[in-house]
Design an enzyme around this catalytic site. Sequence first.
Site, PDB file in Angstrom:
ATOM      1  N   ASP A  64      20.280  39.563  19.091  1.00  0.00           N
ATOM      2  CA  ASP A  64      19.200  40.147  19.426  1.00  0.00           C
ATOM      3  C   ASP A  64      18.996  41.270  18.649  1.00  0.00           C
ATOM      4  OD1 ASP A  64      20.811  42.100  20.942  1.00  0.00           O
ATOM      5  OD2 ASP A  64      20.712  40.753  22.500  1.00  0.00           O
ATOM      6  N   ASP A  66      17.919  45.478  18.626  1.00  0.00           N
ATOM      7  CA  ASP A  66      17.561  46.718  19.397  1.00  0.00           C
ATOM      8  C   ASP A  66      17.107  47.987  18.460  1.00  0.00           C
ATOM      9  OD1 ASP A  66      18.915  45.569  21.927  1.00  0.00           O
ATOM     10  OD2 ASP A  66      20.795  45.817  21.234  1.00  0.00           O
ATOM     11  N   ASP A 156      29.091  53.124  22.406  1.00  0.00           N
ATOM     12  CA  ASP A 156      30.440  52.929  22.625  1.00  0.00           C
ATOM     13  C   ASP A 156      31.369  52.812  21.703  1.00  0.00           C
ATOM     14  OD1 ASP A 156      29.268  50.362  21.883  1.00  0.00           O
ATOM     15  OD2 ASP A 156      29.731  49.230  23.583  1.00  0.00           O
TER      16      ASP A 156
HETATM   17  P1  ATP Z   1      25.825  41.758  21.011  1.00  0.00           P
HETATM   18  O1  ATP Z   1      24.180  41.956  21.551  1.00  0.00           O
HETATM   19  O2  ATP Z   1      26.022  41.125  19.979  1.00  0.00           O
HETATM   20  O3  ATP Z   1      26.456  41.436  22.399  1.00  0.00           O
HETATM   21  P2  ATP Z   1      25.575  44.572  21.038  1.00  0.00           P
HETATM   22  O4  ATP Z   1      26.374  45.700  20.336  1.00  0.00           O
HETATM   23  O5  ATP Z   1      24.042  44.838  20.369  1.00  0.00           O
HETATM   24  O6  ATP Z   1      26.199  43.550  20.898  1.00  0.00           O
HETATM   25  P3  ATP Z   1      24.326  45.331  23.606  1.00  0.00           P
HETATM   26  O7  ATP Z   1      24.989  44.995  24.885  1.00  0.00           O
HETATM   27  O8  ATP Z   1      23.187  44.479  23.236  1.00  0.00           O
HETATM   28  O9  ATP Z   1      25.434  45.018  22.504  1.00  0.00           O
HETATM   29  O10 ATP Z   1      23.845  46.955  23.397  1.00  0.00           O
HETATM   30  C1  ATP Z   1      23.343  47.266  22.368  1.00  0.00           C
HETATM   31  C2  ATP Z   1      23.952  48.821  22.004  1.00  0.00           C
HETATM   32  O11 ATP Z   1      23.812  49.482  23.076  1.00  0.00           O
HETATM   33  C3  ATP Z   1      25.548  48.718  21.704  1.00  0.00           C
HETATM   34  O12 ATP Z   1      25.486  48.186  20.276  1.00  0.00           O
HETATM   35  C4  ATP Z   1      25.895  50.015  21.962  1.00  0.00           C
HETATM   36  O13 ATP Z   1      25.539  50.965  20.732  1.00  0.00           O
HETATM   37  C5  ATP Z   1      25.167  50.417  23.100  1.00  0.00           C
HETATM   38  N1  ATP Z   1      25.754  50.173  24.464  1.00  0.00           N
HETATM   39  C6  ATP Z   1      25.698  49.041  25.298  1.00  0.00           C
HETATM   40  N2  ATP Z   1      26.322  49.102  26.208  1.00  0.00           N
HETATM   41  C7  ATP Z   1      27.163  50.352  26.087  1.00  0.00           C
HETATM   42  C8  ATP Z   1      28.064  50.900  27.084  1.00  0.00           C
HETATM   43  N3  ATP Z   1      28.444  50.376  28.241  1.00  0.00           N
HETATM   44  N4  ATP Z   1      28.303  52.198  26.576  1.00  0.00           N
HETATM   45  C9  ATP Z   1      27.858  52.650  25.587  1.00  0.00           C
HETATM   46  N5  ATP Z   1      27.131  52.309  24.518  1.00  0.00           N
HETATM   47  C10 ATP Z   1      26.574  51.048  25.064  1.00  0.00           C
HETATM   48 MG    MG Z   2      22.464  43.538  21.305  1.00  0.00          MG
END
Ligand code: ATP
Ligand code: MG
Length: 451
Positions: A64, A66, A156
């Site tokens: 996805d 963001d 994170d």
């Molecule tokens: P994927 O969507 O492939 O699982 P992602 O890195 O995009 O991985 P998401 O859960 O979609 O993970 O979150 C988007 C972004 O928001 C992350 O890349 C991170 O920068 C931030 N984020 C999400 N959860 C947290 C958290 N618990 N603590 C700090 N930052 C977070």
């Molecule tokens: Mg994501």
Amino acid sequence: MKPNADLAGLDKAHITRRADHAISRKNISHNALKVLYKLGDGGYAAYLVGGGVRDLLLGYHPKDFDIATNATPEQIKKLFRNARIIGRRFKIIHIRFGREIIEVTTFRAHHNPKNEFEESASRRQMRELNSAHSSTGMILRDNVYGNIDEDALRRDFTVNALYYTVRDFELLDFSGGIADLHERLIRVIGDPVERYKEDPVRMLRALRFSAKLNFALEENTRRPIDELAFLLESISPARLFDETLKLLTGGHAEKTFALLKQYKVGRYLFPDTLDALERASSSTASLLDLALCNTDSRLAEGKSVTPAFLYAALLWPVFQKKLAQQRAADQSQMQSYQQIANSVLLEQVNYTAVPKRFSSAAREIWELQLRLARRNRRSIESAFAHPRFRAAYDFLLLREDAGEQLNGLGQWWTDFQCGDAKHKADMIGAVSQRKKSRRRRTRPKKSGGTE
Ligand code: ATP
Ligand code: MG
């Protein structure tokens, strides 16, 4: 239009110019681009961020996209008719384009992040109680947005905090994420102990990304995990269920599960399974391995996986253990099957809140194992017509693949499904006949007794 160069915090970025990175617009979802351009045209700074940028840099297809922006949720809403504000304290905007949702967040500073990411009602209550001790300023602070550099540092991991802009196609890095991406390292931004305490789910996320990307955990990121695993007790089972699904349905379930076994955090997601696995027969343990492996292959082929099937497999070792303990009890097999299934699922809900629709389906998959084995006319017909037949049949095949000796039961059901109505009737006739004659052979005749 506010030029990007004026954006506060931008001076803290390490910038990679277009010619020096591999991100191309053609790999970005059309809808995400639309949002980026529209925010830009509206005079705002807007960046692709998080997993989208990370995965594009690694040559993967992002799950996805963001977007982070300096526009406030209200300003975003004015620009997009299809935008909805989600969440109260930590407002996120969902912009919907058919089945695709683009998530947009306003740049935020690092403050009380535990609150941002925890969503359960019980935690919210706790948080509100806690905030009573602090000044009312906390609520205000929750709504004060930050600069882009602050937004980066509250994320994170360094590889999750890279920003890409379609204004001049630059890549911005505030935390050494590009170097870590090259070194294939998952590294917490800031002090790992602090950041895990703020949000313990980050420990699970670290393992998830490590398995998914095949990245090592940087030493300081890895070291505190076992010691702080207990912090997961404070996370709601609802959030842990969501996180477990992300862990096991990201296409790397086998590897992720191995990490969950290796680190203590796994004990806060499925302690009974890990206990039962320690003494499980080889076929019971293999069933779970095979199920996780199958899950990964199904996802790789673009097929769906159901949480019910996953949980049926995850809890199978517990179910088998309890069944063995109860074997001596004087109950019908079906009765004890049902009771044990209920107790296993009920216990699991204390850790990960499996929604009813999935736990009922998992229970049905288990119960059908008994009915598939029974094979009298009635049970064959009712099992075959059962909405969970397909999942139960797949589960049966998995048990045999795992080494359980079931006398060709899986093959019987495979043949049964292949034939037409006459073929089915013949097969039912044949097993009923066999059962009858076996009964006659094994039961001594009682004079005057009735069958
Ligand atoms: P994927 O969507 O492939 O699982 P992602 O890195 O995009 O991985 P998401 O859960 O979609 O993970 O979150 C988007 C972004 O928001 C992350 O890349 C991170 O920068 C931030 N984020 C999400 N959860 C947290 C958290 N618990 N603590 C700090 N930052 C977070
Ligand atoms: Mg994501």
